[in-house]
Design an enzyme around this catalytic site. Structure first.
Site, PDB file in Angstrom:
ATOM      1  CE1 TYR A  70      -4.144   1.854   0.345  1.00 36.55           C
ATOM      2  CE2 TYR A  70      -2.641   3.409   1.405  1.00 36.55           C
ATOM      3  CZ  TYR A  70      -3.853   3.132   0.803  1.00 36.55           C
ATOM      4  OH  TYR A  70      -4.780   4.133   0.655  1.00 36.55           O
ATOM      5  CG  PHE A 122      -7.104  16.858 -24.955  1.00 37.52           C
ATOM      6  CD1 PHE A 122      -7.203  16.318 -26.223  1.00 37.52           C
ATOM      7  CD2 PHE A 122      -7.527  16.098 -23.873  1.00 37.52           C
ATOM      8  CE1 PHE A 122      -7.718  15.047 -26.404  1.00 37.52           C
ATOM      9  CE2 PHE A 122      -8.040  14.826 -24.057  1.00 37.52           C
ATOM     10  CZ  PHE A 122      -8.131  14.296 -25.329  1.00 37.52           C
ATOM     11  CG  ASP A 123     -11.731  16.228 -25.738  1.00 34.15           C
ATOM     12  OD1 ASP A 123     -10.709  15.827 -25.153  1.00 34.15           O
ATOM     13  OD2 ASP A 123     -12.419  15.497 -26.479  1.00 34.15           O
ATOM     14  CG  ASP A 213      -2.108  18.547 -21.836  1.00 29.65           C
ATOM     15  OD1 ASP A 213      -1.676  17.394 -21.685  1.00 29.65           O
ATOM     16  OD2 ASP A 213      -3.280  18.797 -22.170  1.00 29.65           O
ATOM     17  CB  ALA A 215      -0.375  13.670 -23.660  1.00 33.47           C
ATOM     18  CE  LYS A 256      -3.673  10.525 -24.848  1.00 35.38           C
ATOM     19  NZ  LYS A 256      -4.167  11.586 -24.009  1.00 35.38           N
ATOM     20  CG  HIS A 448     -16.951  13.785 -28.028  1.00 35.18           C
ATOM     21  ND1 HIS A 448     -17.026  14.805 -27.102  1.00 35.18           N
ATOM     22  CD2 HIS A 448     -15.721  13.256 -27.913  1.00 35.18           C
ATOM     23  CE1 HIS A 448     -15.868  14.889 -26.479  1.00 35.18           C
ATOM     24  NE2 HIS A 448     -15.065  13.972 -26.931  1.00 35.18           N
TER      25      HIS A 448
HETATM   26  C1  LIG Z   1      -5.184  12.327 -23.580  1.00 35.07           C
HETATM   27  C2  LIG Z   1      -4.920  13.721 -23.272  1.00 35.07           C
HETATM   28  C3  LIG Z   1      -5.315  14.274 -22.056  1.00 35.07           C
HETATM   29  C4  LIG Z   1      -6.146  13.542 -21.022  1.00 35.07           C
HETATM   30  O1  LIG Z   1      -5.562  12.387 -20.587  1.00 35.07           O
HETATM   31  P1  LIG Z   1      -6.386  11.064 -20.192  1.00 35.07           P
HETATM   32  O2  LIG Z   1      -5.317  10.095 -19.891  1.00 35.07           O
HETATM   33  O3  LIG Z   1      -7.200  10.689 -21.387  1.00 35.07           O
HETATM   34  O4  LIG Z   1      -7.229  11.388 -19.027  1.00 35.07           O
HETATM   35  C5  LIG Z   1      -4.974  15.592 -21.822  1.00 35.07           C
HETATM   36  N1  LIG Z   1      -4.311  16.317 -22.724  1.00 35.07           N
HETATM   37  C6  LIG Z   1      -3.920  15.805 -23.911  1.00 35.07           C
HETATM   38  C7  LIG Z   1      -3.166  16.661 -24.873  1.00 35.07           C
HETATM   39  C8  LIG Z   1      -4.220  14.506 -24.235  1.00 35.07           C
HETATM   40  O5  LIG Z   1      -3.851  14.025 -25.417  1.00 35.07           O
END
Ligand SMILES: *Cc1c(COP(=O)(O)O)cnc(C)c1O
Length: 457
Positions: A70, A122-123, A213, A215, A256, A448
């Site tokens: 844990y 990003f959305d 951000d 990813a 990603k 969506h």
């Molecule tokens: C995928 C993504 C996110 C969100 O991440 P999740 O792992 O899907 O929660 C945020 N910003 C960007 C640019 C992304 O591609």
């Protein structure tokens, strides 16, 4: 020279091939929303590159040394070492994916009425800013909206727009500035090191933190190596380290470039913010040494973060996306240029000029391609981004009407890409027959994912 896969296949996963008749029925049952189609009913899944990567045998081996204690599991310390070594950050919390990292960061920083500038949100990031009462602001360079403009760093933020914006709303209304690397919503386009430095210097001048951000940090770094003066002879690893040196923190969906199926990171330099982030993490994800992940997942992530920096891999990865894009481009299919890092984006305004944005042309394309060939893509135009103004009730449509053909990492071969190209080209020749859609059910946020549609006429 042919760019072939820099690995061979050890385990195979059979995929099902369906008939057009079966797919028609499947679409009807799913309300013409590809998120509601069972993955098993899809032949080639280009919905997302998120969490869909194939792990290496080293990562699978890593799962076996998961320490499921844990508190204080050994895999956390391996990840801590990795985050420090690759990114130069001492403080981070693991999260189960990217959005809890965003949620925690924004809960700690955004007050109602605040603004968050980003090159392009990003959305999920946009939704989280709005959820905290904030206003997401996209300040990407104007060239990003010019779909065919061959700018090497179309993900760049317009630094003048940023300065003007700060002067307009006041520094106190901006708790942080973000840069999305690469710019997913705008076509997987990279941000240059020069732009990162410029944005950082504006942030410093006004005393505002800069968060990434991040990813697709490795793909962004690979583009810097390929395209930016002075970086040709630097390793991707060095470039990543330099990029991160300008950030005060980052959120990362490790689904990603982390090359794992689940995982996220929230990192920061500010110690006080870190203490508060840990408290929220305990409330929402779990103890700070596992944060919503199993020990084995942390181990696979440490290995994935290192593997993604392998330049033979990145050359092939970015090359495969380009391979698909070039095939489409040669046949006159309108795509976003230059071809991005993780996906080929089709410009639906030009592919389906006869369907107005009020009839979800992005989803009309996506559902038609599924019907034609069993391929799933992501509708990233009016289906994802059209917004109703709360006061006037008027619908605002996004500038870009795109469908994303997102390539999972290390999953499909180039002959799969040939199949996809052929199907899109076939559809293009018959595009006049594609009809618009109307909505029959819609939820309040992130429509969506669960809306239902039906074809018009
Ligand atoms: C995928 C993504 C996110 C969100 O991440 P999740 O792992 O899907 O929660 C945020 N910003 C960007 C640019 C992304 O591609």
């Amino acid at each position: 020279m042919i760019l072939a896969e820099p690995y061979r296949i050890k385990v195979v996963e059979p995929i099902k091939m369906t008939t057009k008749k079966q797919r028609k029925k499947i679409l009807e049952e799913a309300g013409y929303n590809l998120f509601l189609v069972k993955a098993e009913d899809i032949y080639i899944d280009l919905l997302t590159d998120s969490g869909t990567s194939a792990m290496s045998h080293y990562q699978w081996a890593g799962l076996m040394i998961g320490d499921e204690s844990y508190a204080g599991c050994r895999n956390f310390f391996h990840l801590k070492e990795t985050v420090k070594e690759l990114f130069g950050f001492d403080h981070f919390v693991p999260t189960h994916q990217g959005r809890p990292a965003e949620n925690i960061l924004f809960m700690l920083t955004i007050r109602p009425g605040d603004y968050v500038p980003n090159n392009m949100h990003f959305d999920s990031t946009r939704a989280h800013v709005i959820d905290k009462g904030g206003v997401p602001v996209d300040l990407v360079i104007e060239d990003a909206y010019d779909i065919e403009k061959e700018h090497p760093f179309k993900g760049n933020m317009d630094v003048n727009k940023l300065e003007d914006f700060i002067k307009k709303v006041g520094r106190d209304k901006i708790p942080l500035v973000m840069l999305t690397l690469t710019n997913n919503t705008g076509g997987g386009q990279p941000v240059s090191m020069k732009n990162i430095k410029e944005v950082k210097s504006v942030c410093e001048r006004y005393g505002m933190p800069l968060f990434f951000d991040a990813a697709r940090f490795a793909e962004n770094a690979y583009f810097i190596k390929e395209r930016e003066e002075g970086y040709k002879d630097k390793s991707v690893r060095e470039i990543v380290y330099e990029m991160m040196s300008y950030a005060d923190g980052f959120t990362m969906s490790c689904k990603k470039d982390g090359l794992v199926n689940i995982g996220g990171i929230l990192a920061m330099r500010d110690e006080k913010l870190f203490e508060r982030a840990k408290q929220l993490l305990i409330l929402m994800e779990g103890f700070p040494t596992y944060g919503g992940l199993a020990g084995r997942d942390l181990e696979a992530l440490s290995i994935g973060l290192r593997e993604v920096l392998d330049e033979a891999y990145l050359r092939w990865r970015v090359g495969q996306v380009r391979y698909l894009g070039e095939k489409l481009r040669k046949e006159g299919i309108p795509i976003v240029l230059p071809i991005g890092g993780h996906a080929v984006y089709i410009d639906i305004k030009r592919f389906l000029p006869h369907i107005p944005q009020s009839q979800f042309p992005d989803n009309a394309f996506a559902t038609s391609l599924y019907l034609e060939a069993g391929i799933r893509t992501a509708a990233l135009g009016s289906t994802a981004f059209a917004e109703k103004d709360k006061e006037t009730g008027k619908v605002k449509y996004p500038k870009l009407e795109l469908v994303r053909l997102t390539i999972p990492r290390r999953v499909y071969t180039n002959s799969h890409m040939d199949y996809v190209a052929e199907a899109v080209i076939r559809l293009y020749k018959e595009r006049d027959k594609i009809k618009g859609l109307r909505i029959v059910y819609e939820p309040e946020i992130m429509r969506h994912f669960s809306a239902r549609f039906e074809p018009i006429g």
